[in-house]
Design a protein around this motif. Structure first.
Motif, short mmCIF file in Angstrom:
data_model
loop_
_atom_site.label_atom_id
_atom_site.label_comp_id
_atom_site.label_asym_id
_atom_site.label_seq_id
_atom_site.Cartn_x
_atom_site.Cartn_y
_atom_site.Cartn_z
N MET A 147 0.81 -1.19 0.00
CA MET A 147 0.00 0.00 0.00
C MET A 147 0.86 1.25 0.00
N THR A 148 0.36 2.34 -0.60
CA THR A 148 1.16 3.56 -0.72
C THR A 148 0.61 4.64 0.20
N GLY A 149 1.46 5.63 0.48
CA GLY A 149 1.08 6.69 1.42
C GLY A 149 1.10 6.20 2.85
N ALA A 150 1.82 5.11 3.11
CA ALA A 150 1.72 4.41 4.40
C ALA A 150 2.55 5.05 5.51
N SER A 151 3.38 6.04 5.16
CA SER A 151 4.26 6.62 6.19
C SER A 151 3.58 7.73 6.99
N SER A 152 2.33 8.06 6.68
CA SER A 152 1.71 9.21 7.33
C SER A 152 0.18 9.12 7.25
N GLY A 153 -0.47 9.90 8.07
CA GLY A 153 -1.91 10.18 7.96
C GLY A 153 -2.82 8.99 7.66
N ILE A 154 -3.55 9.11 6.56
CA ILE A 154 -4.55 8.11 6.19
C ILE A 154 -3.91 6.75 5.95
N GLY A 155 -2.82 6.73 5.18
CA GLY A 155 -2.17 5.47 4.83
C GLY A 155 -1.68 4.72 6.06
N ALA A 156 -1.09 5.46 7.01
CA ALA A 156 -0.60 4.81 8.24
C ALA A 156 -1.78 4.21 9.01
N ALA A 157 -2.90 4.94 9.06
CA ALA A 157 -4.08 4.42 9.76
C ALA A 157 -4.64 3.19 9.05
N VAL A 158 -4.62 3.21 7.71
CA VAL A 158 -5.10 2.04 6.94
C VAL A 158 -4.19 0.84 7.20
N ALA A 159 -2.88 1.09 7.24
CA ALA A 159 -1.93 -0.01 7.50
C ALA A 159 -2.23 -0.64 8.86
N ARG A 160 -2.45 0.19 9.87
CA ARG A 160 -2.73 -0.35 11.22
C ARG A 160 -4.03 -1.15 11.21
N ARG A 161 -5.05 -0.62 10.50
CA ARG A 161 -6.36 -1.30 10.45
C ARG A 161 -6.24 -2.65 9.74
N LEU A 162 -5.57 -2.65 8.59
CA LEU A 162 -5.45 -3.90 7.83
C LEU A 162 -4.62 -4.92 8.58
N SER A 163 -3.55 -4.44 9.25
CA SER A 163 -2.73 -5.41 9.98
C SER A 163 -3.50 -5.99 11.15
N ALA A 164 -4.36 -5.19 11.77
CA ALA A 164 -5.19 -5.71 12.87
C ALA A 164 -6.16 -6.77 12.36
N GLU A 165 -6.49 -6.72 11.06
CA GLU A 165 -7.38 -7.73 10.46
C GLU A 165 -6.60 -8.92 9.93
N GLY A 166 -5.28 -8.91 10.16
CA GLY A 166 -4.46 -10.07 9.77
C GLY A 166 -3.80 -9.97 8.41
N TRP A 167 -3.89 -8.79 7.76
CA TRP A 167 -3.26 -8.66 6.44
C TRP A 167 -1.76 -8.51 6.58
N ARG A 168 -1.03 -9.13 5.66
CA ARG A 168 0.43 -8.96 5.60
C ARG A 168 0.72 -7.95 4.49
N LEU A 169 1.49 -6.93 4.87
CA LEU A 169 1.56 -5.75 4.01
C LEU A 169 2.97 -5.40 3.57
N VAL A 170 3.05 -4.75 2.41
CA VAL A 170 4.25 -4.02 2.01
C VAL A 170 3.86 -2.55 2.01
#
Ligand SMILES: NC(=O)c1ccc[n+]([C@@H]2O[C@H](COP(=O)([O-])OP(=O)(O)OC[C@H]3O[C@@H](n4cnc5c(N)ncnc54)[C@H](OP(=O)(O)O)[C@@H]3O)[C@@H](O)[C@H]2O)c1
Length: 241
Positions: free
Chosen positions: A1-24
């Motif tokens: 996922m892109t934009g993951a270092s800040s704001g919306i993207g960082a929040a999305v990364a935390r949400r998806l990881s809490a749901e068990g997603w493995r992310l780049v």
């Protein structure tokens, strides 16, 4: 996922990881990206997506880690505010290059792998500015409007392939976005929402297969008024800024 270092993207990364997603995770700032990766157990791929071939390297890296890509959340974006006639040419190119071209190039790289696998989802982070147009944000609004039309068009093309496409349309979100573009958000409405609200919308797109989500949901109304009665919408927008 892109934009993951800040704001919306960082929040999305935390949400998806809490749901068990493995992310780049992608962003430019390696230190901030690393902080989000630590919270989410994700891989990092720091890169400027406007750089030549960055989207190919990011896609290749992801395939090397996981062997497939089930989801692309494209959230990298920048803003610029001010009168269009005073906008420097390099700022114009940076906004279009980041918000539109880099996103399209990455989707172009990733989607063929999803089509081949017969499944996948792309989530594009658009903006209300791209649906209704905003004074002082002509180029940003144009880039996001193009993303919206792209989403509609590509969805037709992907029908029957097993690959789905969602367009998430936030209004105003409380992130460093405004500080970074150099112009604070000054309007009283819509009130900024926390980035976790957008993360929830992205999760809803992924888990419930929703195609288009406004954040907050009531912002669909101005979009509808703009579509059904553009003259009335313009008078209201001019009167209320
Ligand atoms: N905030 C709002 O009110 C709002 C409203 C509607 C839509 N949006 C959209 O939501 C998305 C995320 O914005 P945000 O509010 O979370 O802003 P943000 O906190 O400033 O985050 C922007 C993200 O995009 C990344 N990025 C920017 N240029 C990049 C480039 N050339 N290559 C790779 N990554 C790049 C940044 O990476 P680095 O920080 O590492 O450089 C950062 O991770 C954007 O597409 C924005 O247009 C925001």
């Amino acid at each position: 996922m892109t934009g993951a270092s800040s704001g919306i993207g960082a929040a999305v990364a935390r949400r998806l990881s809490a749901e068990g997603w493995r992310l780049v995770l992608n962003g430019r700032d390696a230190a901030r990206l690393g902080g989000v990766a630590e919270q989410t157990g994700a891989f990092c791929f720091p890169a400027d997506l406007t750089g030549r071939g960055a989207e190919q390297r990011l896609t290749r890296f992801t395939l090397e880690q996981f062997g497939r890509v089930d989801l692309l959340v494209a959230g990298a974006g920048i803003g610029w505010a001010g009168d269009f006639i005073t906008m420097p040419a390099d700022a114009l190119e940076e906004v279009i290059g980041t918000d539109l071209l880099a996103t399209l190039r990455l989707v172009r790289q990733v989607v063929p792998h999803m089509v081949e696998a017969g499944c996948g989802r792309v989530v594009l982070i658009g903006s209300l500015a791209g649906v209704v147009g905003v004074r002082g944000e002509a180029v940003y609004s144009a880039a996001k409007a193009a993303l919206s039309a792209f989403a509609e068009s590509l969805r037709y093309e992907l029908r029957g392939t097993g690959v789905e496409l969602s367009h998430v349309v936030p209004g105003v979100v409380d992130t460093p976005f405004f500080e970074r573009r150099g112009t604070p958000y000054r309007r009283s409405r819509p009130r900024p929402v926390p980035p976790e609200r957008v993360a929830e919308a992205v999760w809803s797109a992924v888990s419930r297969g929703r195609n288009e989500i406004y954040v907050p949901g009531w912002l669909r109304l101005p979009a509808r008024v703009r579509g059904a009665a553009p003259g009335l919408f313009r008078r209201l927008a001019t009167a209320f800024g």
